[in-house]
Design a protein around this motif. Structure first.
Motif, PDB file in Angstrom:
ATOM      1  N   ARG A   1      44.610  46.901  43.349  1.00 20.35           N
ATOM      2  CA  ARG A   1      43.371  46.207  43.181  1.00 20.35           C
ATOM      3  C   ARG A   1      42.684  45.393  43.974  1.00 20.35           C
ATOM      4  O   ARG A   1      41.517  45.284  43.982  1.00 20.35           O
ATOM      5  CB  ARG A   1      43.633  45.114  41.437  1.00 20.35           C
ATOM      6  N   GLY A   2      43.456  44.703  44.924  1.00 11.17           N
ATOM      7  CA  GLY A   2      42.951  44.043  45.984  1.00 11.17           C
ATOM      8  C   GLY A   2      41.973  44.818  46.745  1.00 11.17           C
ATOM      9  O   GLY A   2      41.075  44.277  47.668  1.00 11.17           O
ATOM     10  N   GLN A   3      42.001  46.182  46.922  1.00 12.05           N
ATOM     11  CA  GLN A   3      41.367  46.975  47.743  1.00 12.05           C
ATOM     12  C   GLN A   3      40.450  47.961  47.308  1.00 12.05           C
ATOM     13  O   GLN A   3      39.607  49.092  47.859  1.00 12.05           O
ATOM     14  CB  GLN A   3      42.368  47.743  48.817  1.00 12.05           C
ATOM     15  N   ILE A   4      40.498  47.839  45.653  1.00 15.40           N
ATOM     16  CA  ILE A   4      39.350  48.756  45.249  1.00 15.40           C
ATOM     17  C   ILE A   4      38.445  47.935  44.445  1.00 15.40           C
ATOM     18  O   ILE A   4      38.712  47.230  43.594  1.00 15.40           O
ATOM     19  CB  ILE A   4      40.159  49.759  44.175  1.00 15.40           C
ATOM     20  N   VAL A   5      37.139  47.996  44.492  1.00 17.27           N
ATOM     21  CA  VAL A   5      36.129  47.604  43.897  1.00 17.27           C
ATOM     22  C   VAL A   5      35.626  48.610  42.729  1.00 17.27           C
ATOM     23  O   VAL A   5      35.618  49.663  43.108  1.00 17.27           O
ATOM     24  CB  VAL A   5      34.704  47.496  44.640  1.00 17.27           C
ATOM     25  N   ILE A   6      35.825  48.144  41.489  1.00 17.06           N
ATOM     26  CA  ILE A   6      35.577  49.150  40.377  1.00 17.06           C
ATOM     27  C   ILE A   6      34.607  48.619  39.747  1.00 17.06           C
ATOM     28  O   ILE A   6      33.755  47.616  39.406  1.00 17.06           O
ATOM     29  CB  ILE A   6      36.725  48.759  39.308  1.00 17.06           C
ATOM     30  N   ALA A   7      33.647  49.692  39.134  1.00 18.50           N
ATOM     31  CA  ALA A   7      32.428  49.736  38.709  1.00 18.50           C
ATOM     32  C   ALA A   7      32.335  50.920  37.361  1.00 18.50           C
ATOM     33  O   ALA A   7      32.970  52.020  37.759  1.00 18.50           O
ATOM     34  CB  ALA A   7      31.112  49.853  39.284  1.00 18.50           C
TER      35      ALA A   7
ATOM     36  N   THR B   1      33.327  47.407  24.435  1.00 16.67           N
ATOM     37  CA  THR B   1      34.428  48.275  24.411  1.00 16.67           C
ATOM     38  C   THR B   1      35.621  47.676  25.120  1.00 16.67           C
ATOM     39  O   THR B   1      36.712  47.880  24.904  1.00 16.67           O
ATOM     40  CB  THR B   1      34.128  49.789  24.936  1.00 16.67           C
ATOM     41  N   LEU B   2      35.156  47.008  26.131  1.00 19.88           N
ATOM     42  CA  LEU B   2      36.358  46.295  27.231  1.00 19.88           C
ATOM     43  C   LEU B   2      37.135  45.190  26.494  1.00 19.88           C
ATOM     44  O   LEU B   2      38.024  44.772  26.818  1.00 19.88           O
ATOM     45  CB  LEU B   2      35.381  45.766  28.508  1.00 19.88           C
TER      46      LEU B   2
ATOM     47  N   PRO C   1      41.078  48.534  32.775  1.00 23.92           N
ATOM     48  CA  PRO C   1      40.972  47.461  33.747  1.00 23.92           C
ATOM     49  C   PRO C   1      39.655  46.807  33.824  1.00 23.92           C
ATOM     50  O   PRO C   1      38.623  47.526  33.685  1.00 23.92           O
ATOM     51  CB  PRO C   1      41.311  48.386  35.367  1.00 23.92           C
ATOM     52  N   LYS C   2      39.586  45.478  33.948  1.00 24.76           N
ATOM     53  CA  LYS C   2      38.220  44.712  34.088  1.00 24.76           C
ATOM     54  C   LYS C   2      37.759  45.264  35.407  1.00 24.76           C
ATOM     55  O   LYS C   2      38.192  45.019  36.308  1.00 24.76           O
ATOM     56  CB  LYS C   2      38.376  43.168  33.826  1.00 24.76           C
ATOM     57  N   PRO C   3      36.180  45.483  35.428  1.00 25.76           N
ATOM     58  CA  PRO C   3      35.661  45.994  36.670  1.00 25.76           C
ATOM     59  C   PRO C   3      35.060  44.866  37.155  1.00 25.76           C
ATOM     60  O   PRO C   3      34.938  43.795  36.665  1.00 25.76           O
ATOM     61  CB  PRO C   3      34.670  46.866  35.904  1.00 25.76           C
ATOM     62  N   ASP C   4      34.459  45.100  38.390  1.00 24.31           N
ATOM     63  CA  ASP C   4      33.645  44.028  39.136  1.00 24.31           C
ATOM     64  C   ASP C   4      32.207  44.172  38.852  1.00 24.31           C
ATOM     65  O   ASP C   4      31.307  43.089  38.598  1.00 24.31           O
ATOM     66  CB  ASP C   4      33.742  44.363  40.710  1.00 24.31           C
TER      67      ASP C   4
ATOM     68  N   GLU D   1      25.096  45.225  36.485  1.00 22.44           N
ATOM     69  CA  GLU D   1      25.373  43.671  36.101  1.00 22.44           C
ATOM     70  C   GLU D   1      26.631  43.369  37.017  1.00 22.44           C
ATOM     71  O   GLU D   1      27.534  44.233  36.954  1.00 22.44           O
ATOM     72  CB  GLU D   1      25.779  43.418  34.789  1.00 22.44           C
ATOM     73  N   ARG D   2      26.669  42.140  37.233  1.00 25.73           N
ATOM     74  CA  ARG D   2      28.326  41.667  37.665  1.00 25.73           C
ATOM     75  C   ARG D   2      29.067  41.341  36.279  1.00 25.73           C
ATOM     76  O   ARG D   2      28.576  40.770  35.340  1.00 25.73           O
ATOM     77  CB  ARG D   2      28.048  40.278  38.292  1.00 25.73           C
ATOM     78  N   PHE D   3      30.046  41.876  36.145  1.00 29.66           N
ATOM     79  CA  PHE D   3      30.916  41.710  35.081  1.00 29.66           C
ATOM     80  C   PHE D   3      31.330  40.309  34.751  1.00 29.66           C
ATOM     81  O   PHE D   3      31.147  39.956  33.683  1.00 29.66           O
ATOM     82  CB  PHE D   3      32.357  42.774  34.992  1.00 29.66           C
ATOM     83  N   ALA D   4      31.906  39.652  35.573  1.00 28.09           N
ATOM     84  CA  ALA D   4      32.498  38.394  35.497  1.00 28.09           C
ATOM     85  C   ALA D   4      31.359  37.402  34.874  1.00 28.09           C
ATOM     86  O   ALA D   4      31.712  36.499  34.162  1.00 28.09           O
ATOM     87  CB  ALA D   4      33.002  37.695  36.887  1.00 28.09           C
ATOM     88  N   THR D   5      30.108  37.448  35.476  1.00 24.26           N
ATOM     89  CA  THR D   5      29.092  36.705  35.163  1.00 24.26           C
ATOM     90  C   THR D   5      28.064  36.988  33.895  1.00 24.26           C
ATOM     91  O   THR D   5      27.081  36.443  33.481  1.00 24.26           O
ATOM     92  CB  THR D   5      28.376  35.946  36.261  1.00 24.26           C
ATOM     93  N   GLY D   6      27.928  38.346  33.969  1.00 26.40           N
ATOM     94  CA  GLY D   6      26.819  39.095  33.130  1.00 26.40           C
ATOM     95  C   GLY D   6      25.451  39.126  33.767  1.00 26.40           C
ATOM     96  O   GLY D   6      24.511  39.415  33.146  1.00 26.40           O
ATOM     97  N   GLU D   7      25.315  38.686  35.143  1.00 27.82           N
ATOM     98  CA  GLU D   7      23.924  38.450  35.852  1.00 27.82           C
ATOM     99  C   GLU D   7      23.676  40.010  36.312  1.00 27.82           C
ATOM    100  O   GLU D   7      24.581  40.779  36.752  1.00 27.82           O
ATOM    101  CB  GLU D   7      24.297  37.880  37.230  1.00 27.82           C
ATOM    102  N   ALA D   8      22.370  40.318  36.055  1.00 30.53           N
ATOM    103  CA  ALA D   8      21.772  41.251  36.369  1.00 30.53           C
ATOM    104  C   ALA D   8      21.330  41.535  37.664  1.00 30.53           C
ATOM    105  O   ALA D   8      20.973  40.124  38.326  1.00 30.53           O
ATOM    106  CB  ALA D   8      20.724  41.765  35.529  1.00 30.53           C
TER     107      ALA D   8
END
Length: 266
Positions: free
Chosen positions: A44-50, A63-64, A71-74, A85-92
């Motif tokens: 996970r430390g080397q894969i950015v997920i969308a 769904t998540l 796995p929770k995405p970025d 969107e950024r997953f953690a914050t929901g910011e567009a």
């Protein structure tokens, strides 16, 4: 045209941006999903997920929340590449969406489709930049295409599954959203891996990214031929894992984590 922000530093050579469709690509085989999740989390430390879906981001979040094995995405890319969107914050990522407004006339699109007599999909699948309808055949799709052109509407039409028709701004699609995110995060094209199963994923595969077409994909995707596209024998998440291993990402042992704290997100 979407402007891609520049970044100060390119990502490390051992890092990857993994972008996958959700339905019938990640989802569809729970046992395989668990194995894929374990492989992704191991590195996970080397894969950015969308996750990149025709569904709006709000639907993906539901769904998540319901399926803890995913796995929770970025990042989330929703509504056929019209939302990021950024997953953690929901910011567009407004730098992307603001470019879609020019010339987009959703009200006129909706009025025309109502006039033609096509049923709209449920409200949860409609967004500011995506109008979705049930269109029962390729012949009817051609009819819609003709009327859209005759009306002079500035729009892109995507027909998938021989029944789903989506109308979006011309500057958007799943592939353009991937290009924007890739540029924003500073990844090179060869560090991007995309996975999908249906016609509305096609635009992700026409660029120079590494591609994974899962075994249960539509014939339209299966017919694509390129050294950058791996056609998995397995379906759904098993096919994604097969493809990641083909591209040398989901190793049984963790990748080198020396620089794991240098992930640079916007």
């Amino acid at each position: 045209m979407v402007q891609i922000p520049m970044t100060e530093h390119a990502p490390l050579p051992s890092r990857f941006l993994f972008i996958s469709d959700m339905d019938d690509t990640l989802l569809g085989d729970d046992a395989a999903l668990s194995k894929l999740a374990a492989a992704l989390m191991q590195n996970r430390g080397q894969i950015v997920i969308a996750y990149n879906s025709s569904r709006p981001c709000a639907s993906l979040r539901e769904t998540l929340a319901q399926n803890k094995d995913i796995p929770k995405p970025d990042y989330l890319i929703g509504a056929l590449g019209t939302e990021i969107e950024r997953f953690a914050t929901g910011e567009a990522l407004d730098a992307y969406s603001r470019n879609l407004k020019e010339g987009w006339q959703r009200d006129k699109v909706a009025a025309l489709m109502e006039q033609l007599g096509f049923a709209a999909h449920a409200d949860e699948f409609q967004t500011e930049f995506k109008a979705s309808y049930h269109v029962p055949s390729a012949a009817q799709f051609q009819r819609v295409l003709q009327h859209i052109r005759e009306a002079g509407l500035n729009a892109k039409i995507i027909f998938s599954g021989n029944k789903n028709l989506d109308i979006i701004p011309p500057g958007a699609d799943k592939g353009k959203a991937v290009i924007f995110l890739q540029g924003t995060l500073g990844f090179r094209p060869e560090q991007v891996i995309v996975a999908g199963d249906s016609a509305n994923d096609r635009e992700m595969f026409v660029h120079t990214f590494k591609g994974i077409v899962v075994g249960n994909a539509d014939e339209g995707l299966k017919s694509l031929s390129s050294p950058n596209i791996y056609h998995a024998k397995s379906s759904c998440a098993a096919g994604v894992l097969e493809g990641l291993r083909h591209w040398g990402v989901a190793h049984p042992k963790p990748l080198n984590r020396t620089h794991k704290n240098h992930r640079r997100f916007i």
